[in-house]
Design an enzyme around this catalytic site. Structure first.
Site, short mmCIF file in Angstrom:
data_model
loop_
_atom_site.label_atom_id
_atom_site.label_comp_id
_atom_site.label_asym_id
_atom_site.label_seq_id
_atom_site.Cartn_x
_atom_site.Cartn_y
_atom_site.Cartn_z
N CYS A 163 -23.38 45.67 62.83
CA CYS A 163 -22.51 46.14 61.73
C CYS A 163 -22.04 45.00 60.84
CB CYS A 163 -21.32 46.89 62.30
SG CYS A 163 -21.86 48.27 63.30
N HIS B 191 -16.09 47.48 56.99
CA HIS B 191 -17.18 48.21 57.66
C HIS B 191 -16.65 49.61 57.99
CE1 HIS B 191 -20.21 49.51 60.35
NE2 HIS B 191 -19.48 49.37 61.44
N ASN C 130 -21.31 56.10 60.04
CA ASN C 130 -21.50 54.66 60.26
C ASN C 130 -23.00 54.35 60.12
OD1 ASN C 130 -21.77 52.08 61.25
ND2 ASN C 130 -20.44 52.39 63.03
O1 UT7 Z 1 -19.78 50.09 64.16
C1 UT7 Z 1 -19.84 49.26 65.26
C2 UT7 Z 1 -18.55 49.15 65.95
N1 UT7 Z 1 -18.15 50.43 66.48
C3 UT7 Z 1 -16.91 50.84 66.38
O2 UT7 Z 1 -16.10 50.19 65.76
C4 UT7 Z 1 -16.53 52.13 67.09
C5 UT7 Z 1 -15.20 51.96 67.79
N2 UT7 Z 1 -14.83 53.10 68.60
C6 UT7 Z 1 -14.50 54.32 68.09
O3 UT7 Z 1 -14.58 54.55 66.90
C7 UT7 Z 1 -13.98 55.37 69.04
O4 UT7 Z 1 -13.75 54.76 70.29
C8 UT7 Z 1 -14.91 56.60 69.21
C9 UT7 Z 1 -14.94 57.43 67.93
C10 UT7 Z 1 -16.32 56.12 69.58
C11 UT7 Z 1 -14.40 57.51 70.32
O5 UT7 Z 1 -13.04 57.89 70.06
P1 UT7 Z 1 -11.92 57.70 71.16
O6 UT7 Z 1 -10.69 58.20 70.56
O7 UT7 Z 1 -11.95 56.27 71.63
O8 UT7 Z 1 -12.38 58.70 72.27
P2 UT7 Z 1 -12.74 58.42 73.81
O9 UT7 Z 1 -14.12 57.85 73.92
O10 UT7 Z 1 -11.64 57.70 74.48
O11 UT7 Z 1 -12.77 59.91 74.35
C12 UT7 Z 1 -11.60 60.74 74.36
C13 UT7 Z 1 -11.99 62.11 74.84
C14 UT7 Z 1 -12.82 62.08 76.10
O12 UT7 Z 1 -12.45 63.20 76.91
P3 UT7 Z 1 -11.43 63.02 78.13
O13 UT7 Z 1 -12.08 62.02 79.05
O14 UT7 Z 1 -10.16 62.53 77.56
O15 UT7 Z 1 -11.37 64.40 78.71
C15 UT7 Z 1 -14.23 62.28 75.63
O16 UT7 Z 1 -15.07 62.88 76.58
O17 UT7 Z 1 -12.79 62.77 73.86
C16 UT7 Z 1 -14.01 63.21 74.45
N3 UT7 Z 1 -15.07 63.13 73.44
C17 UT7 Z 1 -15.36 64.13 72.61
N4 UT7 Z 1 -14.83 65.36 72.44
C18 UT7 Z 1 -15.35 66.14 71.47
C19 UT7 Z 1 -15.89 62.07 73.19
N5 UT7 Z 1 -16.72 62.38 72.17
C20 UT7 Z 1 -16.40 63.65 71.79
C21 UT7 Z 1 -16.91 64.52 70.80
N6 UT7 Z 1 -16.36 65.75 70.68
N7 UT7 Z 1 -17.91 64.16 69.97
#
Ligand code: UT7
Length: 330
Positions: free
Chosen positions: A116, A256, A286
């Site tokens: 990125c 980004h 992204n």
């Molecule tokens: O570009 C390169 C660099 N990348 C980044 O900068 C990305 C940085 N990270 C992020 O943007 C975020 O961490 C994500 C968007 C990838 C994920 O968001 P989050 O708020 O960190 O969610 P999480 O992974 O902690 O998941 C929270 C919950 C989980 O459920 P439980 O365990 O709390 O029951 C996941 O299973 O959300 C669930 N979940 C979803 N639910 C509905 C994960 N993906 C989804 C989804 N739809 N697509």
């Protein structure tokens, strides 16, 4: 006479026609528009479906657009750098394919892989060749076809990434406007959080790696999120400090586009108004190396000569960088 700087003299972009909306994704994986919008800010992304097309074709459209917009003869291009992690093949590099497709015959060309942060790395690299006087016309493109390495059964990654390309023409500027400085960095220990396991020399492609879905993006989102906010904030502060500037001297921040919550937090921690932060994540998601130049392309008409911009990126590697530049037209 002021120092010769490398300045951006044209911007162009290319995004595929096919739109993959949150509603489309709801039919593929267990997700919903509300979750995706509130957690990432993304509404839709573009996916390259054109028969026989790949990363180099999107980049070649950008190169041709830059030549046309700037009235440049392809023979005049000295260097083309393509920032990408999804080149057409592992080798040869795709930048030479782009030159071939865009009719650029006299250029030295290569791919640059910094995920990125790729566009910022490539822009700063390209600028050096102009500042030293070695070259006069350099094309820098950020492009990724993320759909080629995304598992559309993995809801944690397939909702984030999209395909797209954009780039700039760099030329010498004697008015003292252009790329002034950059703070770049990396930390290889961060590779554990964001990578593609197989297909490289560590784990060449095999039936096992395919079965285990190791040719797709793996991301542990939370640590990447935290590191992205602090990385972009700290490099931007350092860049401003060492140039005797504050955020009040900046007209635009171009971050980004990984997650709208990262962008909002960054703006708030820098005490910078969101209406001066370029954002287009809602329509492209992204696109990895494509996000920053796609923002410049989308906002080009709003930019005025002498506007001061900070481009800031954080991504896989980990890699990061913030770059300070003055706009030279508009
Ligand atoms: O570009 C390169 C660099 N990348 C980044 O900068 C990305 C940085 N990270 C992020 O943007 C975020 O961490 C994500 C968007 C990838 C994920 O968001 P989050 O708020 O960190 O969610 P999480 O992974 O902690 O998941 C929270 C919950 C989980 O459920 P439980 O365990 O709390 O029951 C996941 O299973 O959300 C669930 N979940 C979803 N639910 C509905 C994960 N993906 C989804 C989804 N739809 N697509």
């Amino acid at each position: 006479m002021s120092k010769m700087l490398a300045s951006i003299t044209a911007v162009d972009g290319y995004v595929p026609d096919t739109v993959l909306s949150n509603q489309d994704l709801e039919k593929i994986v267990d997700t919903n528009d509300e979750w995706i919008t509130s957690r990432t800010g993304i509404k839709e992304r573009r996916i390259l479906k054109k028969e026989g097309w790949a990363t180099s074709d999107m980049a070649a459209e950008v190169a041709k657009g830059l030549l046309e917009k700037s009235g440049t003869n392809p023979d005049e291009i000295d260097l083309l750098i393509m920032a990408t992690v999804t080149s057409d093949m592992i080798f040869p590099d795709g930048a030479n394919t782009v030159c071939d497709k865009a009719g650029i015959k006299n250029a030295f060309a290569y791919d640059l892989s910094a995920a990125c942060s790729g566009f910022v790395f490539a822009l700063y690299t390209g600028a050096q060749f102009i500042q030293t006087g070695a070259y006069r016309k350099v094309i820098v493109i950020g492009v990724d076809m993320m759909s080629s390495i995304i598992d559309y059964e993995d809801r944690s990654t397939c909702i984030i990434f999209g395909d797209g390309a954009a780039g700039v023409l760099l030329e010498p500027n004697k008015e003292g406007l252009g790329i002034r400085d950059a703070v770049m960095g990396g930390d290889g220990s961060g590779r554990q959080y964001l990578h593609m396991k197989a297909g490289g020399s560590l784990s060449p492609a095999s039936i096992e790696t395919v079965k285990n879905k190791e040719h797709f993006v793996f991301q542990d989102g939370r640590p990447v999120f935290k590191a992205a906010v602090s990385g972009m904030r700290d490099t931007t502060k350092k860049l401003l400090d060492r140039n005797g500037l504050t955020t009040k001297d900046i007209d635009w921040i171009v971050p980004h586009q990984a997650n709208i919550r990262i962008i909002n937090t960054l703006a708030s921690q820098l005490d910078f108004p969101m209406d001066r932060v370029m954002v287009n994540i809602e329509k492209y998601g992204n696109t990895t190396a494509g996000t920053i130049p796609l923002c410049l392309w989308d906002y080009e008409e709003k930019l005025k000569k002498n506007d001061t911009l900070v481009l800031t990126a954080f991504g896989g590697g980990f890699t990061w960088g913030s770059l300070l530049l003055d706009w030279t037209y508009g």
